[in-house]
Enzyme design. Sequence first.
Site, PDB file in Angstrom:
ATOM      1  N   TRP A 185      36.522 -33.898 -11.272  1.00 42.07           N
ATOM      2  CA  TRP A 185      37.584 -33.577 -11.458  1.00 42.07           C
ATOM      3  C   TRP A 185      38.893 -33.683 -10.565  1.00 42.07           C
ATOM      4  CZ3 TRP A 185      41.128 -29.539  -9.984  1.00 42.07           C
ATOM      5  CH2 TRP A 185      42.443 -29.550 -10.517  1.00 42.07           C
ATOM      6  N   GLU A 226      36.012 -35.300 -15.883  1.00 35.99           N
ATOM      7  CA  GLU A 226      36.829 -34.341 -16.684  1.00 35.99           C
ATOM      8  C   GLU A 226      38.328 -34.433 -16.542  1.00 35.99           C
ATOM      9  OE1 GLU A 226      36.470 -30.292 -14.935  1.00 35.99           O
ATOM     10  OE2 GLU A 226      37.897 -29.320 -16.652  1.00 35.99           O
ATOM     11  N   LYS A 228      42.486 -34.127 -17.974  1.00 34.64           N
ATOM     12  CA  LYS A 228      43.562 -33.095 -18.090  1.00 34.64           C
ATOM     13  C   LYS A 228      44.676 -33.330 -18.680  1.00 34.64           C
ATOM     14  CE  LYS A 228      44.891 -28.858 -15.218  1.00 34.64           C
ATOM     15  NZ  LYS A 228      44.560 -28.097 -14.295  1.00 34.64           N
ATOM     16  N   ASP A 259      37.165 -29.812 -20.962  1.00 29.24           N
ATOM     17  CA  ASP A 259      37.562 -28.435 -20.881  1.00 29.24           C
ATOM     18  C   ASP A 259      38.388 -28.070 -21.751  1.00 29.24           C
ATOM     19  OD1 ASP A 259      39.231 -26.299 -19.650  1.00 29.24           O
ATOM     20  OD2 ASP A 259      38.338 -26.772 -17.850  1.00 29.24           O
ATOM     21  N   HIS A 286      33.431 -27.820 -20.518  1.00 28.10           N
ATOM     22  CA  HIS A 286      33.965 -26.428 -19.616  1.00 28.10           C
ATOM     23  C   HIS A 286      34.316 -25.670 -20.673  1.00 28.10           C
ATOM     24  CE1 HIS A 286      34.496 -27.867 -15.102  1.00 28.10           C
ATOM     25  NE2 HIS A 286      33.242 -27.744 -15.501  1.00 28.10           N
ATOM     26  N   ASP A 294      47.025 -23.612 -19.335  1.00 23.32           N
ATOM     27  CA  ASP A 294      45.440 -23.739 -18.761  1.00 23.32           C
ATOM     28  C   ASP A 294      45.004 -22.590 -17.780  1.00 23.32           C
ATOM     29  OD1 ASP A 294      42.983 -24.745 -18.202  1.00 23.32           O
ATOM     30  OD2 ASP A 294      43.823 -26.009 -16.614  1.00 23.32           O
ATOM     31  N   ASP A 296      42.678 -20.233 -18.057  1.00 18.87           N
ATOM     32  CA  ASP A 296      41.274 -20.148 -17.405  1.00 18.87           C
ATOM     33  C   ASP A 296      40.836 -18.344 -17.582  1.00 18.87           C
ATOM     34  OD1 ASP A 296      39.936 -22.521 -16.607  1.00 18.87           O
ATOM     35  OD2 ASP A 296      41.675 -22.602 -15.526  1.00 18.87           O
TER      36      ASP A 296
HETATM   37  C1  RNT Z   1      40.792 -27.679 -13.532  1.00 21.89           C
HETATM   38  C2  RNT Z   1      39.395 -27.931 -14.127  1.00 21.89           C
HETATM   39  C3  RNT Z   1      38.111 -27.897 -13.037  1.00 21.89           C
HETATM   40  C4  RNT Z   1      38.235 -26.534 -12.191  1.00 21.89           C
HETATM   41  C5  RNT Z   1      37.166 -26.301 -11.344  1.00 21.89           C
HETATM   42  C6  RNT Z   1      37.392 -25.291 -10.365  1.00 21.89           C
HETATM   43  O1  RNT Z   1      41.842 -27.593 -14.348  1.00 21.89           O
HETATM   44  O2  RNT Z   1      39.157 -27.242 -15.090  1.00 21.89           O
HETATM   45  O3  RNT Z   1      37.138 -27.903 -14.009  1.00 21.89           O
HETATM   46  O4  RNT Z   1      38.678 -25.354 -12.976  1.00 21.89           O
HETATM   47  O5  RNT Z   1      36.577 -27.337 -10.932  1.00 21.89           O
HETATM   48 ZN    ZN Z   2      37.558 -27.260 -15.952  1.00 26.76          ZN
END
Ligand code: RNT
Ligand code: ZN
Length: 418
Positions: A185, A226, A228, A259, A286, A294, A296
Amino acid sequence: MMVKESYELAKKEYEKWGINVDEVLQQLQQVPISIHCWQGDDVGGFEVNKGELSGGIDVTGNYPGKARTPEELRSDLEKALSLIPGKHRVNLHAIYAETNGEVVERDRLEPKHFENWVNWAKEHGNLGLDFNPTLFSHEKSADGLTLSHPDPEIREFWINHCIASRKIAEYFGKELGTPALTNVWIPDGYKDVPSDRLTPRVRLKESLDKIFQVEIDEQYNIDAVESKLFGIGSEAYVVGSHEFYMGYALKNNKLCLLDTGHYHPTEMVSNKISSMLLYSDKLALHVSRPVRWDSDHVVTLDDELKEISLEIVRNDALDKVMIGLDFFDASINRVAAWTIGTRNMIKSLLYAMLVPNNHLKQLQEEGNFTERLALMEEFKTYPFGAIWDYYCEQMGVPVKETWLEDVKKYEKEVLSQR
Ligand code: RNT
Ligand code: ZN
């Protein structure tokens, strides 16, 4: 009532629908969740010359007790793992290398810098390990660009870091007998409307080609990319968008990693799984929880989590979808965060396994949407909690909220002493 008695009663309810609950529990035990180490220290890592977290992600909160050393992080992970039923995996980032006080540039990282993690994984029931190159929190990514950077020297540095990371993952795979997933990523993007969307993407593609030119046996390492939608400071444009990586992965036989926080707020990852799996053998996730952005947040047992699990279970994709977690909340006890989020992931899989999926599919085929809706709704309040409690008891982990006592004790004895 005892856990076992409740279980027996609940089991009968599911058996009426032809669901073999004992078999379900056997199956659930086989599903590994890749638990991200970075919830334990707010995505800090242990680099000697450690800087600020960057790359357009952010951790908020200042709950005391975060892990400051690899030993503390492993001890916290052990605590969380002892409260989570089943055998799982641990997901590391390159910044979790242990270099003995020496500054080792990221492009120079080697398997030996992860020896302690591998030994620890072996000692703890041969846990699998997964890996991520770290392309953020670094002076060479300070302008928010890495593999797509206009400067070839900077690209080269990150390409070498990714190659080094894949070799570390290969070492994990060889040592632990289970392939490591290496997920790339990158934060690359622009805050404001770009005048050229193509050129950075061309460069990212070339960089990835160089990274993957180095062949590594899939028996040891599996590569994922990954995408985004946006980040802090890359609101207008992200180089590695969903379309970019979906195309790249399909063409180059790599895994797409989705993700759940990286899409438009009403765009659901659950709805992507069946399509993606039609065109590729495997997929990585993810699982996170975006709240307005985003953010988390810790994964909760919400509708989308259940829907993701339903898609995996009813499409017979448990061995095709590599489930990983990605959240970081520093406003609550971090061991509790891991425990809550991971237990929820497993709970949602159990929930999905306890739905008469074939019957519901059949109803849809017959056009019987009344019964489809009626049953789908009724199953939401079937006694799945009793099955979950029994599963926890069988797996030797605390039943219901009793795990909280363990966390409180650990906080008092260990975390609060930091
Ligand atoms: C960031 C991505 C990535 C990170 C991690 C720490 O937006 O989601 O996966 O959160 O690699
Ligand atoms: Zn991620």
